[in-house]
Motif scaffolding. Structure first.
Motif, PDB file in Angstrom:
ATOM      1  N   ARG A  64       8.608   1.927  13.158  1.00 41.69           N
ATOM      2  CA  ARG A  64       7.745   0.920  12.538  1.00 41.69           C
ATOM      3  C   ARG A  64       6.267   1.141  12.835  1.00 41.69           C
ATOM      4  NH1 ARG A  64       9.208  -4.964  14.008  1.00 41.69           N
ATOM      5  NH2 ARG A  64       8.392  -4.362  16.038  1.00 41.69           N
ATOM      6  N   GLN A  65       5.937   1.351  14.098  1.00 44.29           N
ATOM      7  CA  GLN A  65       4.523   1.493  14.441  1.00 44.29           C
ATOM      8  C   GLN A  65       3.897   2.688  13.749  1.00 44.29           C
ATOM      9  OE1 GLN A  65       2.828  -0.957  16.372  1.00 44.29           O
ATOM     10  NE2 GLN A  65       1.256   0.122  15.203  1.00 44.29           N
ATOM     11  N   GLU A  66       4.653   3.760  13.667  1.00 50.62           N
ATOM     12  CA  GLU A  66       4.171   4.954  12.975  1.00 50.62           C
ATOM     13  C   GLU A  66       3.900   4.652  11.505  1.00 50.62           C
ATOM     14  OE1 GLU A  66       5.920   9.121  13.571  1.00 50.62           O
ATOM     15  OE2 GLU A  66       6.713   8.524  11.612  1.00 50.62           O
ATOM     16  N   LEU A  67       4.841   3.949  10.862  1.00 48.19           N
ATOM     17  CA  LEU A  67       4.678   3.604   9.450  1.00 48.19           C
ATOM     18  C   LEU A  67       3.516   2.638   9.254  1.00 48.19           C
ATOM     19  CD1 LEU A  67       5.494   3.649   6.502  1.00 48.19           C
ATOM     20  CD2 LEU A  67       7.236   1.907   7.007  1.00 48.19           C
ATOM     21  N   GLN A  68       3.414   1.638  10.131  1.00 44.94           N
ATOM     22  CA  GLN A  68       2.311   0.688   9.995  1.00 44.94           C
ATOM     23  C   GLN A  68       0.956   1.384  10.153  1.00 44.94           C
ATOM     24  OE1 GLN A  68       2.028  -2.615  12.863  1.00 44.94           O
ATOM     25  NE2 GLN A  68       1.525  -3.967  11.151  1.00 44.94           N
ATOM     26  N   TYR A  94       0.347   4.542   9.527  1.00 42.68           N
ATOM     27  CA  TYR A  94       0.190   5.382   8.329  1.00 42.68           C
ATOM     28  C   TYR A  94      -0.341   4.556   7.155  1.00 42.68           C
ATOM     29  CZ  TYR A  94       1.922   7.772   4.089  1.00 42.68           C
ATOM     30  OH  TYR A  94       2.048   8.331   2.843  1.00 42.68           O
ATOM     31  N   LEU A  95       0.232   3.374   6.967  1.00 37.67           N
ATOM     32  CA  LEU A  95      -0.217   2.512   5.876  1.00 37.67           C
ATOM     33  C   LEU A  95      -1.653   2.046   6.096  1.00 37.67           C
ATOM     34  CD1 LEU A  95       3.061   0.472   5.347  1.00 37.67           C
ATOM     35  CD2 LEU A  95       2.054   2.103   3.733  1.00 37.67           C
ATOM     36  N   PHE A  96      -1.979   1.688   7.325  1.00 38.10           N
ATOM     37  CA  PHE A  96      -3.344   1.236   7.627  1.00 38.10           C
ATOM     38  C   PHE A  96      -4.359   2.353   7.385  1.00 38.10           C
ATOM     39  CE2 PHE A  96      -6.952   0.230  10.399  1.00 38.10           C
ATOM     40  CZ  PHE A  96      -7.220  -1.076   9.998  1.00 38.10           C
ATOM     41  N   GLU A  97      -3.990   3.567   7.760  1.00 45.39           N
ATOM     42  CA  GLU A  97      -4.876   4.715   7.516  1.00 45.39           C
ATOM     43  C   GLU A  97      -5.098   4.934   6.025  1.00 45.39           C
ATOM     44  OE1 GLU A  97      -2.785   7.794   9.488  1.00 45.39           O
ATOM     45  OE2 GLU A  97      -3.312   7.082  11.510  1.00 45.39           O
ATOM     46  N   ASN A  98      -4.130   4.496   5.225  1.00 47.66           N
ATOM     47  CA  ASN A  98      -4.248   4.587   3.769  1.00 47.66           C
ATOM     48  C   ASN A  98      -4.735   3.277   3.147  1.00 47.66           C
ATOM     49  OD1 ASN A  98      -3.139   7.317   2.586  1.00 47.66           O
ATOM     50  ND2 ASN A  98      -1.873   6.822   4.381  1.00 47.66           N
ATOM     51  N   ASP A 117      12.871  -5.356  15.838  1.00 51.30           N
ATOM     52  CA  ASP A 117      12.292  -4.067  16.213  1.00 51.30           C
ATOM     53  C   ASP A 117      11.893  -3.231  15.001  1.00 51.30           C
ATOM     54  OD1 ASP A 117      12.521  -4.538  18.917  1.00 51.30           O
ATOM     55  OD2 ASP A 117      14.396  -3.417  19.151  1.00 51.30           O
ATOM     56  N   GLU A 118      12.455  -3.542  13.827  1.00 53.30           N
ATOM     57  CA  GLU A 118      12.294  -2.638  12.680  1.00 53.30           C
ATOM     58  C   GLU A 118      11.558  -3.231  11.482  1.00 53.30           C
ATOM     59  OE1 GLU A 118      16.434  -0.085  13.443  1.00 53.30           O
ATOM     60  OE2 GLU A 118      16.216  -1.313  11.640  1.00 53.30           O
ATOM     61  N   VAL A 119      11.424  -4.551  11.388  1.00 50.41           N
ATOM     62  CA  VAL A 119      10.885  -5.144  10.159  1.00 50.41           C
ATOM     63  C   VAL A 119       9.381  -4.935  10.010  1.00 50.41           C
ATOM     64  CG1 VAL A 119      12.657  -6.902   9.839  1.00 50.41           C
ATOM     65  CG2 VAL A 119      10.696  -7.398  11.316  1.00 50.41           C
ATOM     66  N   LEU A 120       8.969  -4.807   8.757  1.00 45.90           N
ATOM     67  CA  LEU A 120       7.551  -4.689   8.416  1.00 45.90           C
ATOM     68  C   LEU A 120       7.352  -5.315   7.034  1.00 45.90           C
ATOM     69  CD1 LEU A 120       4.824  -3.455   9.402  1.00 45.90           C
ATOM     70  CD2 LEU A 120       5.385  -1.456   7.995  1.00 45.90           C
ATOM     71  N   VAL A 171       0.637   1.096  -3.271  1.00 44.47           N
ATOM     72  CA  VAL A 171       1.527   0.851  -2.124  1.00 44.47           C
ATOM     73  C   VAL A 171       2.802   1.683  -2.252  1.00 44.47           C
ATOM     74  CG1 VAL A 171       2.935  -0.868  -0.915  1.00 44.47           C
ATOM     75  CG2 VAL A 171       0.614  -1.459  -1.651  1.00 44.47           C
ATOM     76  N   ILE A 172       3.383   1.671  -3.445  1.00 43.19           N
ATOM     77  CA  ILE A 172       4.619   2.432  -3.697  1.00 43.19           C
ATOM     78  C   ILE A 172       4.384   3.927  -3.499  1.00 43.19           C
ATOM     79  CG2 ILE A 172       6.281   3.093  -5.488  1.00 43.19           C
ATOM     80  CD1 ILE A 172       5.840   0.193  -6.639  1.00 43.19           C
ATOM     81  N   GLU A 173       3.287   4.429  -4.066  1.00 48.61           N
ATOM     82  CA  GLU A 173       2.968   5.846  -3.941  1.00 48.61           C
ATOM     83  C   GLU A 173       2.822   6.282  -2.482  1.00 48.61           C
ATOM     84  OE1 GLU A 173      -0.815   8.839  -4.904  1.00 48.61           O
ATOM     85  OE2 GLU A 173      -0.682   6.911  -5.935  1.00 48.61           O
ATOM     86  N   ILE A 174       2.105   5.467  -1.711  1.00 43.18           N
ATOM     87  CA  ILE A 174       1.870   5.809  -0.306  1.00 43.18           C
ATOM     88  C   ILE A 174       3.176   5.750   0.486  1.00 43.18           C
ATOM     89  CG2 ILE A 174       0.688   5.114   1.808  1.00 43.18           C
ATOM     90  CD1 ILE A 174      -1.073   6.525  -0.291  1.00 43.18           C
ATOM     91  N   LEU A 175       4.010   4.736   0.222  1.00 42.99           N
ATOM     92  CA  LEU A 175       5.294   4.619   0.921  1.00 42.99           C
ATOM     93  C   LEU A 175       6.209   5.793   0.581  1.00 42.99           C
ATOM     94  CD1 LEU A 175       5.990   0.795   0.628  1.00 42.99           C
ATOM     95  CD2 LEU A 175       5.805   2.090   2.754  1.00 42.99           C
ATOM     96  N   ASN A 176       6.219   6.206  -0.668  1.00 44.97           N
ATOM     97  CA  ASN A 176       7.068   7.321  -1.062  1.00 44.97           C
ATOM     98  C   ASN A 176       6.575   8.643  -0.462  1.00 44.97           C
ATOM     99  OD1 ASN A 176       8.846   5.744  -2.492  1.00 44.97           O
ATOM    100  ND2 ASN A 176       7.830   6.071  -4.473  1.00 44.97           N
ATOM    101  N   GLY A 177       5.312   8.681  -0.051  1.00 45.41           N
ATOM    102  CA  GLY A 177       4.767   9.885   0.552  1.00 45.41           C
ATOM    103  C   GLY A 177       4.909   9.928   2.064  1.00 45.41           C
ATOM    104  N   TYR A 178       5.500   8.883   2.627  1.00 43.29           N
ATOM    105  CA  TYR A 178       5.649   8.808   4.091  1.00 43.29           C
ATOM    106  C   TYR A 178       6.741   9.754   4.575  1.00 43.29           C
ATOM    107  CZ  TYR A 178       7.082   6.849   8.608  1.00 43.29           C
ATOM    108  OH  TYR A 178       7.441   6.671   9.925  1.00 43.29           O
TER     109      TYR A 178
END
Length: 376
Positions: A306-310, A312-316, A350-353, A369-376
């Motif tokens: 989760r923290q990694e994804l969060q 990543y999204l913030f950086e984008n 522990d996992e929700v975002l 948002v969709i594009e960035i998530l699909n690129g994760y």
């Protein structure tokens, strides 16, 4: 930056009407339990399809007052047990404790995040008197099953509807032949608690709440309990509290209520795009039983990192929020529960975002948002 929830933009469209209402309230000079509160109570009761709406100061008070109301009319006693989901926001549990009742935690369904009805009966004891389901993230709990359990065991059902304004349940009364509930009222004739905190689907510009019910006896007591236990000034029948819906907040809610269904539909359309277009094995999407029964107060995904994804999204330039990072039984406030094990709740917390979702989110922002998530 795509904001998680742009409250300024949401309320900007109502600004002129807000100012007109504010001027009207100021000119009337009646600021507590005036015409705007009465009008909102009528409007929201009609919207929900219930007999009564009692405006209160906030959603927590709404829950507390329902439980204390049942104590006042003898349907609950201090020390009774109330079944509640183990992954709810802490306010639900606080309300039970504030009413001098005992919360009994039950794990949720890992796919819907709502209380798992199949686990309720094993937690029922001779002291159990009520079930308090939470319609978490805007999706109605499995009320048919919950109501059936309640009827078998002669239990009250008190619903935490703080996140589910406008969700529909197609329950029909054999006696009345019309939909018993627009949102969360059911044939059990119990009560629901609402919050109009600014971030809710129907949000005020400050704290506000309400109780809806079809129960004549309970409603009569609640009108009194919210106002120092008094129905007539300086004459007190109960040990009540001061928890009255503010006149100005009621005025703002009266403006926004007619637009709630349309705004919920926008949320549903965004959710449908997220569900159909996010395609990433690292991301687990929520399960939706019915789009009518879900108003997507939140769109909650799960991921192992989760923290990694969060980050990543913030950086984008996409803002997200965690609802909620700590399971109630792990909170410092409940130290006597810290050693308990609720593995499903712990996994969820522990996992929700939560992704951005609101009636002012643009198609372009959703696509990004969709594009960035699909690129994760």
């Amino acid at each position: 930056m795509i904001k998680f929830l742009d409250l300024q933009k949401i309320n900007l469209g109502y600004q002129e009407q807000f100012q007109e209402k504010m001027k009207l309230v100021l000119e009337k000079g009646w600021f507590i339990l005036g015409d705007e509160v009465k009008l909102f109570e009528t409007n929201f009761a009609n919207y929900c399809g219930t007999k009564y709406c009692i405006g209160v100061a906030n959603g927590l008070d709404a829950l507390i007052l329902i439980l204390k109301g049942y104590i006042a009319i003898g349907k609950l006693e201090k020390g009774d047990e109330v079944i509640v989901p183990s992954n709810t926001y802490i306010a639900t549990i606080l309300a039970i404790l504030q009413a001098d009742l005992i919360p009994v935690l039950v794990e949720p369904n890992v796919e819907t995040y709502n209380i798992n009805p199949d686990l309720i009966e094993e937690k029922i004891t001779s002291k159990t008197r009520a079930i308090l389901p939470v319609h978490l993230y805007g999706q109605l709990a499995e009320m048919d099953k919950i109501n059936a359990i309640a009827q078998r065991h002669n239990l009250l059902v008190v619903e935490d509807a703080a996140q589910s304004h406008g969700a529909k349940h197609s329950v029909f009364s054999s006696q009345s032949q019309f939909s018993v509930t627009r949102e969360t009222q059911h044939a059990t004739r119990n009560a629901s608690a609402y919050s109009f905190y600014p971030g809710k689907n129907l949000g005020a510009l400050g704290d506000a709440g309400a109780i809806t019910t079809n129960d004549d006896e309970l409603a009569k007591v609640l009108y009194s309990l919210r106002n120092y236990g008094s129905n007539k000034k300086y004459y007190n029948e109960f040990i009540g509290i001061n928890s009255r819906l503010d006149e100005l907040q009621a005025a703002f809610l009266n403006i926004k209520l007619p637009f709630l269904d349309a705004e919920n539909d926008v949320r549903r359309q965004i959710a449908k795009r997220y569900l159909s277009e996010i395609k990433n094995d690292k991301i687990l999407l929520p399960k939706v039983d019915s789009f009518d029964s879900h108003v997507f107060h939140l769109f909650v995904i799960r991921t192992k990192n989760r923290q990694e994804l969060q980050n990543y999204l913030f950086e984008n330039k996409i803002e997200t929020v965690i609802h909620y990072p700590i399971a109630p039984h792990k909170q410092k406030a409940f130290q006597n529960w810290n050693d308990l094990s609720f593995p499903i709740s712990e996994k969820i917390h522990d996992e929700v975002l939560s992704l951005p979702i609101s009636p002012v989110l643009t198609d372009e922002e959703v696509s990004f948002v969709i594009e960035i998530l699909n690129g994760y």
